[in-house]
Scaffold this active site. Structure first.
Site, PDB file in Angstrom:
ATOM      1  N   ARG A 175      -1.969   4.487  -6.700  1.00 18.35           N
ATOM      2  CA  ARG A 175      -1.122   5.058  -5.627  1.00 18.35           C
ATOM      3  C   ARG A 175      -1.896   5.253  -4.323  1.00 18.35           C
ATOM      4  NH1 ARG A 175       3.578   8.847  -7.699  1.00 18.35           N
ATOM      5  NH2 ARG A 175       4.209   6.746  -8.347  1.00 18.35           N
ATOM      6  N   LYS A 202       2.881   1.387 -12.565  1.00 17.08           N
ATOM      7  CA  LYS A 202       2.095   1.552 -13.788  1.00 17.08           C
ATOM      8  C   LYS A 202       1.987   3.026 -14.132  1.00 17.08           C
ATOM      9  CE  LYS A 202      -1.206  -2.219 -13.691  1.00 17.08           C
ATOM     10  NZ  LYS A 202      -2.646  -2.557 -13.698  1.00 17.08           N
ATOM     11  N   ASP A 255       5.361  -3.055  -1.778  1.00 17.05           N
ATOM     12  CA  ASP A 255       4.113  -3.561  -2.363  1.00 17.05           C
ATOM     13  C   ASP A 255       4.397  -4.094  -3.769  1.00 17.05           C
ATOM     14  OD1 ASP A 255       1.476  -4.288  -2.532  1.00 17.05           O
ATOM     15  OD2 ASP A 255       0.660  -2.273  -2.232  1.00 17.05           O
ATOM     16  N   ASP A 311      -0.479   1.353  -8.735  1.00 18.77           N
ATOM     17  CA  ASP A 311      -1.453   1.627  -9.792  1.00 18.77           C
ATOM     18  C   ASP A 311      -2.049   3.014  -9.555  1.00 18.77           C
ATOM     19  OD1 ASP A 311      -3.451   1.570 -11.686  1.00 18.77           O
ATOM     20  OD2 ASP A 311      -4.100  -0.464 -11.243  1.00 18.77           O
TER      21      ASP A 311
END
Lengths: 249, 249
Positions: A137, A179, A131, A135
């Site tokens: 998850r 992130k 992916d 972010d």
């Protein structure tokens, strides 16, 4: 830290160019191949399409039959979308938040048997889930658990003899950007392939590869841009002033 | 015409950059939306993944419920690979040359019914088939005919009343590059949407969009490059000397 607006930037977004992302993927591809030896990729669409296609270029393997030829690693695409995210949802709700728009190939005309038989081709393979960004998850959590479920179901449908003949199935995840910040779902991430434990034919953990780990800043991906030239200009401008998202060691 | 080698180019390949392709897609997106009004895309993987993802950015439509929001056009991925191509094969063989590695979503756990019921979501929609390049036309021919077959089968499984309630299904094809030269398969291409004829609920023709029409030169796509910086350097060098593939009017 320079104020982005003071140097003509509209905001503090991180603006990687196509070339940035291509090279980030190049830099981690060898590590993924040498450590995990992926047999196939599962690209989470639409965000995972570009990373998977580029990664395939760097994961090409020598053809066993004709050494002059290079073999492509197959890509299966799955389509997942997030419902609007609500903070502090329970583990149970997390799965429900994700809408499945496409799943693994189930044979030319959709036979339940294929998914059950070999988990849509995943059974006994080293499966790399791809992916663009990790972010919350949530999507990765859903993808990993649903794919794992398919594998376990197909193993459960086998006789002990059949099961014994199937190599272990392993999962790894690759995202371009991880992130930092609170995740809303957990993954059984293992620190190294050496920690890999196979129980009932499936690895209990998942390897995790992020080409870049960033602070929780907003990322503007190049394929989302209506004006790619302006995107690249702002990206270069931010770099010139040492802005954008520095990779976190 | 300048000899590529005389100006330091290794060959006469056409080397579009990511930005070139992004802008080629931008330039044709409005035409596709205004003429064809696509409801969903079918991306032929792996080559169609990048074009479909970028095209989705430019085909975003206003959300009916919340006008401040933009709606993404859904993407279904199909996986097709060509067997080694043999010249002068018969129409019948063309289909057989293509290996199907993934097909339309057939429901969470692969129910034949879903493909039969609504052709994996294609029934009654304006379907845009997306790939990177139209070279021999073999893959596009296979994709179009197999998708059309699924639609016709699901229409055939309906009662006359049900069939009457389904809007017509239309197909269009989008490729980034159409290579001039002999094609090994034919498509019922219609010159304009006005020529669209609906028979038994399906358009008898297919709209065809190419962002760029090129001479039969070899195209090096950016996502296939191990060294993207060198690719971009050679691309700029070719442009400087007026080389590369000029768009054919």
């Amino acid at each position: 830290m320079v104020d982005p607006k003071s140097v003509g930037l509209p905001d503090d977004h991180w603006r990687p160019t196509y070339e940035d992302i291509h090279e980030l993927i190049r830099d981690i591809a060898n590590k993924i191949r040498d450590e995990f030896h992926p047999d196939l990729m599962v690209a989470i669409g639409g965000g995972g399409f570009f990373p998977a296609r580029v990664l395939r270029t760097f994961l090409k393997t020598q053809d066993q039959v004709d050494p002059k030829k290079k073999r492509n690693i197959p890509i299966q695409a799955i389509g997942l979308s997030l419902y609007e995210e609500v903070a502090g949802v329970s583990e149970e709700v997390i799965g429900k938040e994700v809408v499945r728009t496409q799943w693994l190939d189930s044979g030319s005309h959709g036979s339940p048997d294929k998914i059950k038989k070999d988990a849509g081709g995943l059974l006994g393979k080293n499966v790399l889930i791809v992916d663009e960004v990790d972010d919350s998850r949530t999507t990765l959590h859903y993808a990993y658990n649903e794919l794992l479920k398919d594998v376990k179901e197909s193993l459960a449908s086998m006789s002990p003899e059949e099961r014994a003949s199937v190599p272990p199935t392993r999962f790894a995840i690759f995202v371009v950007h991880n992130k930092l910040g609170p995740k809303r779902a957990e993954l059984p991430i293992i620190a190294s392939p050496a920690d890999d434990k196979i129980v009932d034919g499936v690895s209990t953990g998942v390897h995790y590869y992020a080409a870049e780990t960033t602070p929780p800043v907003w990322i503007d991906f190049p394929w989302e841009q209506e004006d790619i030239a302006e995107h690249n200009r702002l990206s270069a401008l931010a770099r010139k002033h040492g802005l954008g998202a520095p990779s976190v060691p």
